[in-house]
Design an enzyme around this catalytic site. Structure first.
Site, PDB file in Angstrom:
ATOM      1  N   GLU A   1      -9.784   7.142  -2.516  1.00 51.96           N
ATOM      2  CA  GLU A   1      -8.317   7.303  -2.573  1.00 51.96           C
ATOM      3  C   GLU A   1      -7.765   6.502  -1.132  1.00 51.96           C
ATOM      4  O   GLU A   1      -6.618   5.823  -1.360  1.00 51.96           O
ATOM      5  CB  GLU A   1      -7.808   8.587  -2.277  1.00 51.96           C
TER       6      GLU A   1
ATOM      7  N   HIS B   1      -8.409   1.483  -7.140  1.00 52.91           N
ATOM      8  CA  HIS B   1      -9.431   2.334  -7.315  1.00 52.91           C
ATOM      9  C   HIS B   1     -10.610   1.365  -8.210  1.00 52.91           C
ATOM     10  O   HIS B   1     -11.712   1.295  -7.918  1.00 52.91           O
ATOM     11  CB  HIS B   1      -9.318   3.509  -8.267  1.00 52.91           C
TER      12      HIS B   1
ATOM     13  N   HIS C   1      -1.931   1.450  -7.969  1.00 49.81           N
ATOM     14  CA  HIS C   1      -2.580   2.531  -7.453  1.00 49.81           C
ATOM     15  C   HIS C   1      -4.220   2.520  -8.197  1.00 49.81           C
ATOM     16  O   HIS C   1      -5.137   2.454  -7.581  1.00 49.81           O
ATOM     17  CB  HIS C   1      -2.057   3.860  -7.574  1.00 49.81           C
ATOM     18  N   GLU C   2      -4.132   2.544  -9.402  1.00 49.75           N
ATOM     19  CA  GLU C   2      -5.360   2.775 -10.244  1.00 49.75           C
ATOM     20  C   GLU C   2      -6.105   1.246  -9.846  1.00 49.75           C
ATOM     21  O   GLU C   2      -7.414   1.273  -9.784  1.00 49.75           O
ATOM     22  CB  GLU C   2      -5.219   3.161 -11.707  1.00 49.75           C
TER      23      GLU C   2
END
Ligand code: MG
Length: 488
Positions: free
Chosen positions: A291, A265, A261-262
Site C-alpha cells: 500500500e 502496486h 494507485h494500482e
C-alpha cells in the site's frame, strides 16, 4: 544454494504453479467471466486452496530441517521464514474453525449488503458477533505476545503490533487534527469543486488513462489494464502484472487515481528480482508495504502540483468540459479536503482518521473490551471527535465497509502504514518534485526498485525498512508531508 533449500524450491514449483492458476482464475472472475460461472469457480478455487494447504504442509519436515542449517544466506533465510509462517497458520487453525469461518464469511457479505442498504445494523449484528468470536478463536490458536489483536495484525503485516499502532496513532491523530483545522481556516484547498459534477465519456477517459500509463512507462508486453467493479492489481508473474479500473461516468478523479494507485502496486510486482520468481519470496512482502507503493504514486506523485501540470494538456485534449478550468483549478479539484463520512471518499488529510477509528474498534472487539452492540454509537462518537461530523445513519457510518463481513480483522491499519511509509520514502527523495516535473519516472522507479521492490519478501517489512531507510514507522514524515503540502 543450500541442498535442503534446493529441495524445498524444487517442490515449491508446484505450489507456485497452483498459485499462478488461482490468481488467473481470480482475475478472470472479476473481469470477463460470465456471471453464472461464479458457483463452479468458487468450488474450484476452494478445492485448489485445500490442495495448496496440503502441499505447503507437506514441506513441514524439510522446512524444519532447513531452519536448523548453519550459514544460510539472507535469501535462504527468507524462504524458510515465509514458509514457516504459512505452515504455522495451517497447523494452528483446526479445519473445523476454518470451515466455520468460511461458511459465515460467505453468508455475511450478503446480509451486510442488505443491512447497509436499509441502514439496519441490528440485522448485521449477530453475524458480526459470530465473526468476532471466530476471529478471537483464531487469535488464540495462533498465539501472541501481549494483546490478542497482535495475532491478527501479524497476518497482514508481519511483526506489526498494537504497541506500534498505538504509538503511530497517538502522534498522528493530534497532528492531523491540527492540520485539518488549519486547512479549513485558510480556505485555499476547497471542500467541494464544480469539476466533481461533470459527466465524462468513458471512451475519452479511457484515452486519458492510457496516456497516463504511457507517461509512467508501464511495460506493454508485461502489463495490462481492464475494467472491474472494484479496482485491483494481480501480479500473476514478474512478466504478467494486471490492474483494473472502473468508470463511474462522473468525477473523473476517481478512475484516474485508481489507475495511478494500482500502477503503484503493479510497479512493485514488476520490479521484484527475476531470480525470486517461482520461490516463496517472489511476491510483495506485506499489505502495508504494498500500500505504501500505491499511495506513493497516487498521492505523493499523482496529486502533486507538478504532476497536474504534466498531465493537464492530455486532460484538456480529451475532456472538453475542462475549457475554462486551468492547471490550478484541476490541482485544487484533485486535492479537495472535506470531512466525508465515507472512508473511500476521504482525502489525504482526513483518511487516517477513518483508519484510527476502525483500529480502535477492532482492538476493542478482539481484546474483549468492546461489544458489537456498542459499535454504532462508538463509531459516531469517533467521527464527531475527529471530523466534527455525525453520520446521519448506520449506512454511512458503521456499515459502510464490506471488510468485517469478510472476516478481515487486522487489515485496516495497513492502509495507514502505507501512508506512513509513502511519506518516509518521500523524505528520502528530496528532489522528487524536480523528478516529476522533468518526467524522470524511470529514476523514481529505479530508486524504489533498489530500496524495496527487488527484495520481494526476503526481509520482513520492518527489517526491510530499517535496512533501506534506517527507520521504521515514523509518522513524523507523514505529518510534515501534509503540512508542507496543505499549509504552505
Ligand atoms: Mg491498494
Amino acid at each position: 544454494m543450500d541442498p535442503v533449500i534446493q529441495q524445498i524450491l524444487d517442490r515449491y514449483r508446484r505450489i507456485w504453479a497452483l498459485g499462478h492458476a488461482q490468481l488467473l482464475m481470480g482475475w478472470d472472475l472479476e473481469t470477463y467471466m460470465p456471471e453464472e460461472g461464479v458457483k463452479a469457480r468458487s468450488e474450484a478455487s476452494a478445492e485448489l486452496s485445500l490442495l495448496r494447504q496440503e502441499l505447503i504442509l507437506s514441506l513441514k519436515d524439510l522446512v524444519e530441517k532447513a531452519d536448523k542449517r548453519e550459514g544460510l544466506d539472507d535469501l535462504e533465510k527468507g524462504i524458510v521464514r515465509v514458509l514457516k509462517r504459512s505452515i504455522k497458520f495451517y497447523s494452528a487453525i483446526p479445519p473445523d474453525l476454518l470451515r466455520e469461518l468460511d461458511r459465515i464469511t460467505s453468508e455475511a457479505p450478503v446480509v451486510w449488503r442488505e443491512a447497509k442498504r436499509s441502514s439496519d445494523y441490528p440485522k448485521f449484528r449477530p453475524y458480526l458477533a459470530k465473526i468476532v468470536d471466530l476471529e478471537r478463536q483464531v487469535a488464540e490458536k495462533l498465539g501472541y505476545e501481549g494483546h490478542p489483536y497482535n495475532a491478527l495484525l501479524d497476518l497482514y503485516e508481519e511483526g506489526f503490533t498494537v504497541r506500534e499502532a498505538d504509538s503511530i496513532f497517538s502522534t498522528l491523530i493530534p497532528g492531523l487534527k491540527s492540520t485539518f483545522d488549519k486547512v479549513a481556516e485558510r480556505g485555499y484547498f476547497p471542500s467541494s469543486h464544480p469539476l466533481e459534477e461533470f459527466q465524462y465519456e468513458v471512451e475519452s477517459m479511457a484515452k486519458v488513462n492510457q496516456e497516463v500509463l504511457k507517461l509512467l512507462d508501464m511495460p506493454k508486453g508485461r502489463f495490462r489494464m481492464d475494467v472491474s467493479a472494484h479496482p485491483f492489481t494481480e501480479g500473476i508473474s514478474v512478466d504478467d502484472v494486471r490492474i483494473t479500473t472502473r468508470y463511474e461516468g462522473k468525477d473523473f478523479r476517481a478512475t484516474l487515481f485508481s489507475v495511478i494507485h494500482e500502477s503503484g502496486h503493479a510497479i512493485y510486482e514488476l520490479q521484484i528480482d527475476r531470480s525470486l520468481e517461482m520461490t516463496p519470496v517472489g511476491g510483495g512482502v506485506s499489505m502495508g508495504i504494498h500500500e505504501s507503493q500505491s499511495r506513493f504514486w497516487e498521492n505523493v506523485i499523482g496529486r502533486s502540483r507538478e504532476f497536474v501540470f504534466l498531465i493537464y494538456p492530455t486532460l484538456k485534449e480529451h475532456l472538453t468540459f475542462l475549457e475554462g478550468y486551468g492547471e490550478e483549478d484541476v490541482y485544487k479539484y484533485f486535492n479537495i479536503v472535506k470531512p466525508s463520512p465515507i472512508r473511500v471518499d476521504a482525502d489525504e488529510v482526513t483518511y487516517n482518521f477513518h483508519i484510527a477509528l476502525r483500529y480502535e474498534i477492532e482492538k476493542g472487539l478482539i481484546g474483549g473490551s468492546t461489544d458489537v452492540s456498542d459499535l454504532p454509537s462508538m463509531w459516531n462518537d469517533y467521527m464527531d471527535k475527529y471530523l466534527h461530523y455525525r453520520p446521519r445513519n448506520d449506512g454511512e457510518g458503521v456499515l459502510q465497509d464490506i471488510h468485517w463481513s469478510q472476516g478481515s480483522f487486522g487489515y485496516f491499519p495497513t492502509y495507514t502504514l502505507g501512508n506512513v511509509v509513502a511519506a518516509l520514502i518521500r523524505s528520502h527523495l528530496p528532489n522528487l518534485r524536480d523528478l516529476v516535473r522533468e518526467r524522470r519516472f524511470t529514476e523514481i522507479k529505479e530508486f524504489l526498485r533498489e530500496k524495496i521492490h527487488k527484495y520481494g519478501s526476503i526481509y520482513p517489512p520492518k527489517e526491510l525498512l530499517r535496512r533501506s531507510f534506517g527507520e521504521v514507522y515514523n509518522p513524523a514524515h507523514l505529518l510534515s508531508y501534509l503540512s508542507d503540502k496543505y499549509l504552505r
